[in-house]
Design an enzyme around this catalytic site. Structure first.
Site, PDB file in Angstrom:
ATOM      1  N   ARG A 232       0.940  -1.302  -0.123  1.00 26.45           N
ATOM      2  CA  ARG A 232      -0.110  -0.157  -0.143  1.00 26.45           C
ATOM      3  C   ARG A 232       0.775   1.350   0.100  1.00 26.45           C
ATOM      4  NH1 ARG A 232      -0.625   2.645   5.142  1.00 26.45           N
ATOM      5  NH2 ARG A 232      -0.110   1.748   6.519  1.00 26.45           N
ATOM      6  N   HIS A 233       0.294   2.290  -0.459  1.00 27.58           N
ATOM      7  CA  HIS A 233       0.951   3.766  -0.282  1.00 27.58           C
ATOM      8  C   HIS A 233       0.927   4.293   1.022  1.00 27.58           C
ATOM      9  CE1 HIS A 233       1.797   7.828  -1.462  1.00 27.58           C
ATOM     10  NE2 HIS A 233       2.337   7.274  -2.703  1.00 27.58           N
ATOM     11  N   PRO A 234       1.881   4.898   1.330  1.00 31.42           N
ATOM     12  CA  PRO A 234       1.685   5.357   2.963  1.00 31.42           C
ATOM     13  C   PRO A 234       1.121   6.612   2.852  1.00 31.42           C
ATOM     14  CG  PRO A 234       3.870   6.013   1.579  1.00 31.42           C
ATOM     15  CD  PRO A 234       3.322   4.906   0.968  1.00 31.42           C
ATOM     16  N   SER A 235       0.574   7.534   2.056  1.00 29.81           N
ATOM     17  CA  SER A 235      -0.141   8.683   2.018  1.00 29.81           C
ATOM     18  C   SER A 235      -1.546   8.666   1.038  1.00 29.81           C
ATOM     19  CB  SER A 235       0.819   9.670   1.975  1.00 29.81           C
ATOM     20  OG  SER A 235       1.356   9.720   0.588  1.00 29.81           O
ATOM     21  N   PHE A 239      -5.022   2.337  -2.557  1.00 30.59           N
ATOM     22  CA  PHE A 239      -3.895   2.407  -3.330  1.00 30.59           C
ATOM     23  C   PHE A 239      -2.938   1.220  -2.791  1.00 30.59           C
ATOM     24  CE2 PHE A 239      -0.352   3.888  -5.571  1.00 30.59           C
ATOM     25  CZ  PHE A 239      -0.511   5.114  -5.997  1.00 30.59           C
TER      26      PHE A 239
END
Length: 388
Positions: A232-235, A239
């Site tokens: 996953r995307h951190p921000s 996502f």
């Protein structure tokens, strides 16, 4: 096979290649792909260390073949006077010398930067090493694994349960090799203005830090040490990789409007109105719950169904592929991203192509197959020594 480099941007540039294994050869192969004449100087009888690394194709290393196309080979012992004389004849006509010895080795050979610059003022020296030419670690040896670990790259790769995890390719070597290409081209542009060569100092560890753009900025902005978070995307959320009825695929939603579109397409419009999912900030805080709710619906349909409707409505999505599936994909074929090289025996090997070459109108990435050790000696002596 197209043997002409005349239409490529580095046509007319001559590179002497003292590199071995991966970071240096990736740099010089890319320069060769872009039209430079690359002359690989190898140790007599042994050659590049990677010639002994498997797997092998009819006795030739696939590892070596994957990063040494568009090069010529000559074997020289740089501790022998006769071979040193040949080497210096090469340097006299060359534009660039690339080496990836441990710092101090070139000095021991008598080819330190000051000596080279005095004798060959237009020559550009590109040095690739684990830690660079300065600093307390300059003389320490390094491999990809070492700089991945030291840079923090491994600490943000994998999951919280996996423990330290290496990136699946040698990003420490590959990153340094590609930054060295940028440095080489920059030095060539500067030389066009000044008439003088210069040294380009590329550190594998530096390059890994440069590639940690988000983790470094997040550490400074939040004071929280980034850790592994899987795919996953951190921000941004959602996502991540998601499960459909018959396999994995990815969804990459970067705005509230796209999230609302996604919720409508999966017939869960209420999710977009829930306060805990109404903004990207809130979705990131509740990403685990959001993923579970999305997958409750996604697993009810096959992957092709979701890929089609998401793509039709502008939601970024894509298949999850194995390497075999990626290599066979029609988009990869259309872009010419798989090339074929041949071993000296004639056996073929598929390798990754150069993503830049097609943009310059070249017919093929491969103009010359990876060389046999000392296989171009006669031609090189003719062009650089006999013609002097």
């Amino acid at each position: 096979m197209n043997q002409s480099a005349v239409d490529l941007p580095l046509s007319g540039v001559t590179v002497i290649d003292l590199t071995r294994v991966l970071a240096g050869p990736m740099c010089t192969q890319t320069l060769g792909d872009l039209g430079a004449r690359v002359i690989k100087v190898e140790q007599p009888g042994v050659g590049d260390d990677s010639r002994a690394i498997g797997p092998f194709v009819d006795g030739t290393s696939a590892y070596f073949m994957s990063v040494n196309r568009n090069k010529e080979s000559i074997a020289l012992n740089l501790k022998a006077d006769a071979d040193r004389e040949i080497f210096e004849r090469l340097l006299a006509k060359a534009d660039v010398l690339v080496e990836n010895y441990r710092p101090g080795t070139m000095e021991k050979l008598g080819y330190d930067w000051e000596e080279l610059h005095a004798r060959f003022p237009r020559l550009i020296l590109v040095s690739i090493s684990g830690f660079g030419q300065t600093g307390p670690y300059r003389e320490k040896p390094a491999y990809d694994m070492v700089v991945q670990a030291m840079s923090g790259m491994m600490s943000v790769t994998g999951t919280a349960d996996s423990g330290p995890c290496r990136v699946g390719v040698s990003i420490g070597d590959l990153g340094a090799g590609l930054y060295a290409v940028i440095g080489t081209q920059s030095a060539l542009l500067r030389r066009a203005r000044t008439g003088q060569g210069e040294r380009v100092d590329v550190s594998m560890l530096d390059c890994q830090i440069a590639l940690l753009e988000n983790p470094v900025a997040r550490l400074s902005a939040t004071g929280s040490v980034p850790g592994p978070i899987g795919s996953r995307h951190p921000s941004m959320a959602p996502f991540d990789v998601y499960a459909a009825q018959d396999g994995w695929f990815v969804i990459a939603v970067g705005s509230d409007a796209l999230f609302r579109t996604l919720c409508g397409l999966i017939e869960r419009p209420a999710l977009a109105d829930a306060p805990r999912f109404a903004s990207n900030t809130e979705r990131c805080k509740h990403q685990a719950e959001l993923k579970a709710l999305l997958e409750e619906r996604l697993v009810q349909e096959p992957r092709a169904h979701w890929l089609r409707i998401f793509s039709d409505h502008g939601v970024p999505t894509g298949e999850y592929h194995s390497v075999a599936e990626a290599v066979a994909h029609p988009q990869i074929a259309a872009r010419g991203m798989i090339a074929s090289v041949q071993a000296p025996s004639g056996a073929a090997l598929q390798v990754a192509s150069n993503p830049l070459v097609a943009s310059f109108g070249a017919d093929s990435t491969v103009r010359r197959n990876p060389p046999a050790l000392d296989g171009d000696r006669e031609r090189i002596l003719q062009d650089f020594v006999d013609a002097a």
